[in-house]
Structures are given as structure tokens and as C-alpha cells.
Scaffold this motif. Structure first.
Motif, PDB file in Angstrom:
ATOM      1  N   LEU A 192      60.310  35.145  15.747  1.00 56.99           N
ATOM      2  CA  LEU A 192      59.495  35.838  16.738  1.00 56.99           C
ATOM      3  C   LEU A 192      59.355  34.930  17.952  1.00 56.99           C
ATOM      4  CD1 LEU A 192      57.754  38.257  17.523  1.00 56.99           C
ATOM      5  CD2 LEU A 192      55.810  37.146  16.393  1.00 56.99           C
ATOM      6  N   LEU A 193      60.054  35.278  19.034  1.00 59.28           N
ATOM      7  CA  LEU A 193      60.073  34.427  20.228  1.00 59.28           C
ATOM      8  C   LEU A 193      60.361  35.278  21.455  1.00 59.28           C
ATOM      9  CD1 LEU A 193      60.061  31.669  21.656  1.00 59.28           C
ATOM     10  CD2 LEU A 193      62.491  31.452  21.081  1.00 59.28           C
ATOM     11  N   SER A 194      59.433  35.291  22.392  1.00 55.70           N
ATOM     12  CA  SER A 194      59.613  36.033  23.636  1.00 55.70           C
ATOM     13  C   SER A 194      60.782  35.468  24.431  1.00 55.70           C
ATOM     14  CB  SER A 194      58.338  35.941  24.476  1.00 55.70           C
ATOM     15  OG  SER A 194      58.544  36.449  25.781  1.00 55.70           O
ATOM     16  N   ASN A 195      61.409  36.330  25.229  1.00 59.89           N
ATOM     17  CA  ASN A 195      62.442  35.855  26.144  1.00 59.89           C
ATOM     18  C   ASN A 195      61.835  35.055  27.290  1.00 59.89           C
ATOM     19  OD1 ASN A 195      64.904  37.039  24.990  1.00 59.89           O
ATOM     20  ND2 ASN A 195      63.939  38.990  25.459  1.00 59.89           N
ATOM     21  N   GLY A 196      60.570  35.294  27.583  1.00 62.59           N
ATOM     22  CA  GLY A 196      59.854  34.501  28.569  1.00 62.59           C
ATOM     23  C   GLY A 196      60.085  34.949  30.003  1.00 62.59           C
ATOM     24  N   VAL A 197      59.127  34.631  30.845  1.00 63.75           N
ATOM     25  CA  VAL A 197      59.219  34.915  32.275  1.00 63.75           C
ATOM     26  C   VAL A 197      58.903  33.643  33.056  1.00 63.75           C
ATOM     27  CG1 VAL A 197      58.654  37.357  32.123  1.00 63.75           C
ATOM     28  CG2 VAL A 197      56.812  35.678  32.316  1.00 63.75           C
ATOM     29  N   PRO A 198      59.520  33.483  34.234  1.00 63.87           N
ATOM     30  CA  PRO A 198      59.169  32.322  35.071  1.00 63.87           C
ATOM     31  C   PRO A 198      57.781  32.509  35.651  1.00 63.87           C
ATOM     32  CG  PRO A 198      60.700  33.757  36.226  1.00 63.87           C
ATOM     33  CD  PRO A 198      60.578  34.302  34.831  1.00 63.87           C
ATOM     34  N   LEU A 199      57.019  31.447  35.670  1.00 63.81           N
ATOM     35  CA  LEU A 199      55.663  31.526  36.215  1.00 63.81           C
ATOM     36  C   LEU A 199      55.710  31.246  37.705  1.00 63.81           C
ATOM     37  CD1 LEU A 199      53.361  29.886  33.533  1.00 63.81           C
ATOM     38  CD2 LEU A 199      53.937  32.277  33.895  1.00 63.81           C
ATOM     39  N   GLY A 200      56.174  32.241  38.475  1.00 62.56           N
ATOM     40  CA  GLY A 200      56.168  32.124  39.919  1.00 62.56           C
ATOM     41  C   GLY A 200      54.754  32.207  40.438  1.00 62.56           C
ATOM     42  N   GLU A 201      54.637  32.037  41.737  1.00 57.89           N
ATOM     43  CA  GLU A 201      53.301  32.075  42.326  1.00 57.89           C
ATOM     44  C   GLU A 201      52.722  33.479  42.201  1.00 57.89           C
ATOM     45  OE1 GLU A 201      51.591  29.512  43.369  1.00 57.89           O
ATOM     46  OE2 GLU A 201      53.250  28.248  42.774  1.00 57.89           O
ATOM     47  N   GLY A 202      51.555  33.574  41.617  1.00 56.04           N
ATOM     48  CA  GLY A 202      50.904  34.865  41.468  1.00 56.04           C
ATOM     49  C   GLY A 202      49.818  35.089  42.493  1.00 56.04           C
ATOM     50  N   GLY A 203      49.786  34.277  43.519  1.00 54.80           N
ATOM     51  CA  GLY A 203      48.750  34.417  44.529  1.00 54.80           C
ATOM     52  C   GLY A 203      47.616  33.450  44.272  1.00 54.80           C
ATOM     53  N   ASP A 204      46.792  33.255  45.267  1.00 52.60           N
ATOM     54  CA  ASP A 204      45.692  32.289  45.163  1.00 52.60           C
ATOM     55  C   ASP A 204      44.365  32.980  44.915  1.00 52.60           C
ATOM     56  OD1 ASP A 204      45.345  33.532  47.534  1.00 52.60           O
ATOM     57  OD2 ASP A 204      45.434  31.713  48.789  1.00 52.60           O
ATOM     58  N   GLY A 205      44.456  34.255  44.527  1.00 54.21           N
ATOM     59  CA  GLY A 205      43.221  35.007  44.324  1.00 54.21           C
ATOM     60  C   GLY A 205      42.912  35.912  45.494  1.00 54.21           C
ATOM     61  N   ALA A 206      43.549  35.668  46.663  1.00 54.07           N
ATOM     62  CA  ALA A 206      43.378  36.568  47.793  1.00 54.07           C
ATOM     63  C   ALA A 206      43.961  37.918  47.418  1.00 54.07           C
ATOM     64  CB  ALA A 206      44.077  35.998  49.023  1.00 54.07           C
ATOM     65  N   ASP A 207      43.336  38.994  47.910  1.00 54.62           N
ATOM     66  CA  ASP A 207      43.742  40.325  47.488  1.00 54.62           C
ATOM     67  C   ASP A 207      43.969  41.199  48.699  1.00 54.62           C
ATOM     68  OD1 ASP A 207      43.994  42.813  46.118  1.00 54.62           O
ATOM     69  OD2 ASP A 207      42.831  41.933  44.467  1.00 54.62           O
ATOM     70  N   ALA A 208      45.154  41.806  48.770  1.00 56.50           N
ATOM     71  CA  ALA A 208      45.478  42.691  49.885  1.00 56.50           C
ATOM     72  C   ALA A 208      44.988  44.098  49.634  1.00 56.50           C
ATOM     73  CB  ALA A 208      46.984  42.693  50.118  1.00 56.50           C
ATOM     74  N   ARG A 209      44.437  44.398  48.501  1.00 58.47           N
ATOM     75  CA  ARG A 209      44.030  45.756  48.160  1.00 58.47           C
ATOM     76  C   ARG A 209      42.857  46.202  49.034  1.00 58.47           C
ATOM     77  NH1 ARG A 209      45.700  42.897  44.041  1.00 58.47           N
ATOM     78  NH2 ARG A 209      47.239  43.792  42.646  1.00 58.47           N
ATOM     79  N   GLY A 210      43.092  47.236  49.806  1.00 56.20           N
ATOM     80  CA  GLY A 210      42.022  47.787  50.619  1.00 56.20           C
ATOM     81  C   GLY A 210      41.779  47.039  51.919  1.00 56.20           C
ATOM     82  N   ASP A 211      42.547  45.973  52.195  1.00 50.70           N
ATOM     83  CA  ASP A 211      42.323  45.215  53.422  1.00 50.70           C
ATOM     84  C   ASP A 211      42.839  45.962  54.645  1.00 50.70           C
ATOM     85  OD1 ASP A 211      41.208  43.284  51.923  1.00 50.70           O
ATOM     86  OD2 ASP A 211      42.932  41.933  51.931  1.00 50.70           O
ATOM     87  N   GLU A 212      43.844  46.822  54.447  1.00 49.97           N
ATOM     88  CA  GLU A 212      44.431  47.530  55.564  1.00 49.97           C
ATOM     89  C   GLU A 212      44.473  49.016  55.236  1.00 49.97           C
ATOM     90  OE1 GLU A 212      48.258  45.879  56.161  1.00 49.97           O
ATOM     91  OE2 GLU A 212      47.535  43.917  56.764  1.00 49.97           O
ATOM     92  N   GLY A 213      44.485  49.848  56.300  1.00 51.54           N
ATOM     93  CA  GLY A 213      44.707  51.270  56.111  1.00 51.54           C
ATOM     94  C   GLY A 213      43.494  51.977  55.527  1.00 51.54           C
ATOM     95  N   ASP A 214      43.758  53.160  55.015  1.00 51.47           N
ATOM     96  CA  ASP A 214      42.715  54.036  54.475  1.00 51.47           C
ATOM     97  C   ASP A 214      42.328  53.574  53.080  1.00 51.47           C
ATOM     98  OD1 ASP A 214      41.081  56.039  53.654  1.00 51.47           O
ATOM     99  OD2 ASP A 214      42.478  57.674  54.099  1.00 51.47           O
TER     100      ASP A 214
END
Length: 404
Positions: A192-214
Motif C-alpha cells: 500500500l503506497l501512494s504514487n505521491g504528488v509534488p508539494l508545490g507552492e499552495g499559496g501563503d494563505g492569501a485568497d483570491a475568492r471574492g476579491d474581484e467581480g461579483d
């Protein structure tokens, strides 16, 4: 560049066997390329038995040291190509050359090429590891036979006899796969062993959700090859039952054989007034996907046949809240942290209810929930997965893994 995982004390000759290492948009090939790259960075000599890249794009891993000519498959060749895949033609002399060099063999698929390599490796005394990357239903879904239980059991039995039982170890990327293979009583042990994913940058906690537009617009993202088993059609059907369909902006990221049908389905929803915003279809680069993941409110993973579904983690590390299909042949619901983020695969009404619940909870609740998912990928760090894979290779070469 040096991988941040530990370095194995013993350098090995590792042969990867895959029909087409160079196809893009295919999770199996992408996973193999990442693993090969990390193993080379750690000092191992890794060579590939595969068809060469068709368009000259070696995807950064170099051309195969043991190239095989591409194979033209009558009748279903166009269907195979539409899935972003290709088969290689068998050349036994090339296989034998590769096995003379290899300390250990890693089989990435359950096809004819791997069956021949498994048998020749067994005769030559070269240990082989097979990764269970594909369910039979991943293949039969394309011809509407994924629910033909007898046929799929026969395919699995063929894989057992022709490939898995000729290997020293079988890797199960998820508990779901383990649960399917364990009753088969394979000769080699299961890992039992995952193929794994690279731990790229996931952001610094800043969130673009709702910052622009409607801010009243609900952005929903789904990622995956357009095919029957990925079931994007259920996402579109769910819009008919959602109370917020006219506020939803849906993006389907991918490409594949069902795209034309999905576009027609989406156009009908727009013309019938079910939705007010056209569904967006796009094949995204990693950077584009990261931007989309950072702005979406919800991520829907509808696949009903999925060995592991690591593509979900690529989105969840950006803080998106998932709604994931749960079923006997899909493992991706392992990533859900609550029942509210799951629904029964194929049930459009249940998916609509799950979407509506998260919309009604509001943006702040989604941001708080999404924060829990930002660190989820750490459990599937590919560097840790390759650490364990190195140990397995060494044990196989040292004959420390018992097998029949």
C-alpha cells in the motif's frame, strides 16, 4: 538539483516499462515521469522501455533508452488516441537488452508489453514490481461495458495470471485498490503506497475568492480527462437540481473524447435558462490551474472509476472546498474531510444538494473549510513515497521480499 528526500545508499539500475511515457494529460504517465525524475536525482540509473515521443516532446525526462515502435490498433485506434494514449509494439530483442542491464523492473501498466516483460524478467531472475494503475472498468467504460461485471472480472483475472503473479510485489496506490486486490489471493505480497504528488507552492494563505467581480457568483471547478468514467455529465445534470444554478460559473478543465457531448449538454442548459453563464471548457497548464484553484469556491470531483485521484490534491492545496464522488471503484473520496464533501457517484440530485449546502454556508465558511485542505497533500508527498519505493527496490534486489 538535489531531491529533498533522503539518499539511498545503493545505486540501482531501474527499468520502467510503459507503453507511452510522453502523453500529456494522462495521470499514469505524469506520475511515472515524476517518479523517474526523483529517482535519477537521488543517483539511481533509470532507463525506460517505451514508445518514443510522437511530437519530439520528451516532457523533460529524455527519450527512451530502449525505444519501441508505436503500434497502430485497428478499429479502436482513434478512440485510444482520443484518451491521450498510445500503445507500443513488442520487440523481444529490445526487451532482452533492457533486462540484461536492469537490477529491478517497474511495470506501470497491465497490458501485453508488461505481460511479456514480466515473463522474460522472471526467466532472467530480474525482480519486477507492478503498480496497479488502472481498473478494468477504466478501459471498458469507453465502450459502455463498465457495468459488465463478468467481463471486468475476466480482465482482472487475466491481469492476475499474465502479470501480477509473475511479479515479486504489487503496488496498491490506495486502500480502495488494496481492498479490490486482496480477495484475489495474488502470489506476490501487496504494497500500500501512494504514487505521491509534488508539494508545490499552495499559496501563503492569501485568497483570491471574492476579491474581484461579483461576489454573488459561485465559481465551481472540475478537473479531469473528458471521458465517461470521469462523469462530468453528472456535474452538468446536477445544475438542473441546484437552487443556485443561475449563480454558478462552472469550469471544466481537461480534454478527451466526450468533450463534444459535454459541450452540447452545457449549451442546452444555457439555452433552456437553467444557467445564465456559459460553461467554460479549458485545458490548463499547471500555472493556469493554480490560478483557477485559488479563485474557485468549490471543486467537484465526479469520477466514478478512479484508482487514486491525486489530481484532486493539486486543487485542494490551494484551499478549495471539495465535493467528491464516493463509490466502490473510486478512491478519491479518501481526501474528503467531512461527509458534507461527499456524495454518491452518479447521483446528480445528491451532488446538487451538496453544492447547495456549501453555497448556503457562505464564503467565510468555505474559506475556513478550505484552510483544512491546504495541508492535506503533505500526507502524499512524493518524496516520502519515493523513499519507500527505494527501500522496496533494494529489498527486491536483495531478495528480502518473499513471493511465490
Amino acid at each position: 538539483m538535489v531531491a529533498r528526500g533522503r539518499t539511498c545508499e545503493r545505486s540501482l539500475n531501474i527499468l520502467f516499462v510503459i507503453n507511452d511515457l510522453y502523453t500529456r494529460g494522462n495521470g499514469l504517465a505524469s506520475s511515472a515521469r515524476r517518479t523517474i525524475t526523483l529517482l535519477r536525482e537521488r543517483g539511481h540509473r533509470v532507463r525506460v522501455l517505451s514508445a518514443p515521443p510522437r511530437d519530439g516532446d520528451d516532457c523533460g525526462v529524455g527519450v527512451p533508452e530502449y525505444p519501441l515502435p508505436p503500434m497502430s490498433v485497428p478499429v479502436v485506434g482513434s478512440l485510444i488516441a482520443s484518451q491521450g494514449y498510445a500503445f507500443a509494439r513488442m520487440r523481444r530483442t529490445q526487451v532482452k537488452r533492457a533486462l540484461q542491464w536492469a537490477d529491478v523492473v517497474h511495470l506501470e501498466e497491465p497490458f501485453y508489453l508488461q505481460a511479456v516483460v514480466a515473463e522474460l524478467a522472471r526467466r532472467a531472475g530480474v525482480p519486477a514490481l507492478a503498480t496497479y494503475h488502472i481498473h478494468p472498468e477504466n478501459l471498458t467504460a469507453s465502450i459502455y461495458l463498465d457495468r459488465a461485471r463478468l467481463l471486468n472480472r475476466m480482465i482482472l483475472e487475466l491481469w492476475k495470471r499474465a502479470i501480477f503473479n509473475r511479479c515479486s510485489l504489487v503496488q496498491c496506490p490506495s486502500q480502495s485498490v488494496w481492498d479490490r486486490l486482496e480477495p484475489l489471493a495474488l502470489r506476490p505480497p501487496l504494497l500500500l503506497l501512494s504514487n505521491g504528488v509534488p508539494l508545490g507552492e499552495g499559496g501563503d494563505g492569501a485568497d483570491a475568492r471574492g476579491d474581484e467581480g461579483d461576489s454573488s457568483v459561485v465559481c465551481i471547478l472540475a478537473v479531469g480527462r473528458f471521458s465517461r468514467e470521469k462523469d462530468q455529465a453528472t456535474i452538468l445534470r446536477a445544475l438542473c437540481y441546484s437552487s443556485y444554478a443561475r449563480s454558478i460559473e462552472l469550469t471544466l478543465a481537461g480534454r478527451g473524447p466526450t468533450e463534444r457531448a459535454l459541450r452540447a449538454q452545457a449549451s442546452a442548459l444555457l439555452s433552456d435558462g437553467v444557467i445564465t453563464r456559459p460553461v467554460r471548457f479549458a485545458f490548463m497548464s499547471a500555472q493556469e490551474l493554480a490560478r483557477e484553484a485559488s479563485r474557485c469556491d468549490l471543486y467537484v470531483h465526479a469520477a466514478r472509476i478512479e484508482v487514486e485521484g491525486l489530481s484532486a490534491l493539486e486543487v485542494l492545496r490551494h484551499g478549495a472546498v471539495p465535493v467528491i464522488a464516493r463509490g466502490p471503484l473510486t478512491a478519491t473520496s479518501q481526501f474528503a474531510l467531512s461527509e458534507d464533501s461527499m456524495y454518491e457517484a452518479g447521483d446528480a440530485r445528491a451532488l446538487a444538494r451538496a453544492i447547495d449546502r456549501w453555497v448556503e454556508r457562505g464564503r467565510q465558511a468555505r474559506v475556513s473549510e478550505g484552510a483544512r485542505y491546504r495541508v492535506l497533500g503533505e500526507q502524499y508527498d512524493i518524496r516520502a513515497c519515493v523513499d519507500r519505493l527505494e527501500d522496496v527496490y533494494v529489498r527486491l534486489v536483495s531478495a528480502d521480499v518473499s513471493h511465490g
